[in-house]
Design an enzyme around this catalytic site. Sequence first.
Site, short mmCIF file in Angstrom:
data_model
loop_
_atom_site.label_atom_id
_atom_site.label_comp_id
_atom_site.label_asym_id
_atom_site.label_seq_id
_atom_site.Cartn_x
_atom_site.Cartn_y
_atom_site.Cartn_z
CG HIS A 1 71.26 102.35 42.01
ND1 HIS A 1 70.18 101.55 42.25
CD2 HIS A 1 72.12 101.60 41.27
CE1 HIS A 1 70.36 100.37 41.68
NE2 HIS A 1 71.53 100.37 41.08
CD1 TRP B 1 64.47 85.86 22.87
CD2 TRP B 1 63.49 84.54 24.37
NE1 TRP B 1 63.15 85.75 22.50
CE2 TRP B 1 62.51 84.94 23.42
CE3 TRP B 1 63.09 83.69 25.42
CZ2 TRP B 1 61.19 84.53 23.48
CZ3 TRP B 1 61.78 83.29 25.47
CH2 TRP B 1 60.84 83.69 24.51
#
Length: 341
Positions: free
Chosen positions: A46, A227
Amino acid sequence: MEKRVDFSEIQATLKQVLLHHQFTDEKAALSAYLFAKASLDGVPSHGLNRFLDYLRYVDLGWIIPTADPEVVAKFGSFERWNGHSGPGNLNAHAAMDAAISMAKSTGFGVVALQHTNHWMRAGNYGWQAVEAGCIGICFTNTKPNMPGWGGSEPKLGNNPLVVAIPRQNGPIVLDMAMSQFAYGKMAIHAKAGKEMPYDAGFDEAGNLSRSPSAIIEKEMALPIGLWKGAGLSLVLDMLAMVLSGGDATHEVGTHEGERGLSQVFLALDPKGFGLEEWMEERLDKVIQDLKKSGVFQEGDSLRYPGEQTLNTRDYNTRNGVPVDEDIWRDIKKYLHEENQG
């Protein structure tokens, strides 16, 4: 292949390239610093590795170097800004700076930013907060590049989250995407022809995969915590959209390229609450307890988020910043061609 380049040379080179792209001297210097600092701190995915994409977005008109963020609404210590498609790292730095300024005055400050671009290394803004003595929290949405749990297509963003806490014996800076591995990290492994060390996403048949190329192709990164990570990604996107008044991930996905993002920056000044000394003592006790943990491998020890950053920064300052030779050559070539033109 990697080589090492002096930090000051990287900054100067990137600045010169940006000056050829309508950046003012001040903006070019700060943007170059933020890119170089990411690589200095050991996050080239990044940092320098994103620089050519940044230039491509400028060339396409998706990043507007002359644009400045604007305050469009204000309520107490909360401000809503329009980034006007300006450089994402500069908009983010300005937003966190404003949140810090409010925190120094009132104890806390929040800036929600709409219509901005990719902020590059998220951790830069956490370090910005702790270096000012503030707790910093920030998050952003992204284009759809991660499936909802059980889904067969990317619907969620990997929506990075940063939580930074100042501490004299070493700041705590958590910088994490909602995917098990950031796409920039997977791109580094793909370029090197390596698999990821753990399951990182799904292949086209829905099987867990360690192949970065297969995962990147379909944008099917694995949510952290399965999840739970998918749910956290969704609510961070909702908060970024609601607070900024900007686009949600599914709307960002309708744009060509990854742009029009929504972000939130929060700063709290412990001094304003009279908690500075108390907080320092309590944080030290938490870290000390963590370090007492038993380990499976003899000689190992647990680390807190951000622990290695200062060591990496110091080593790379003294020995040169590791850069991908191909990327560095392309950046230097870019500068040479512009000078010839």
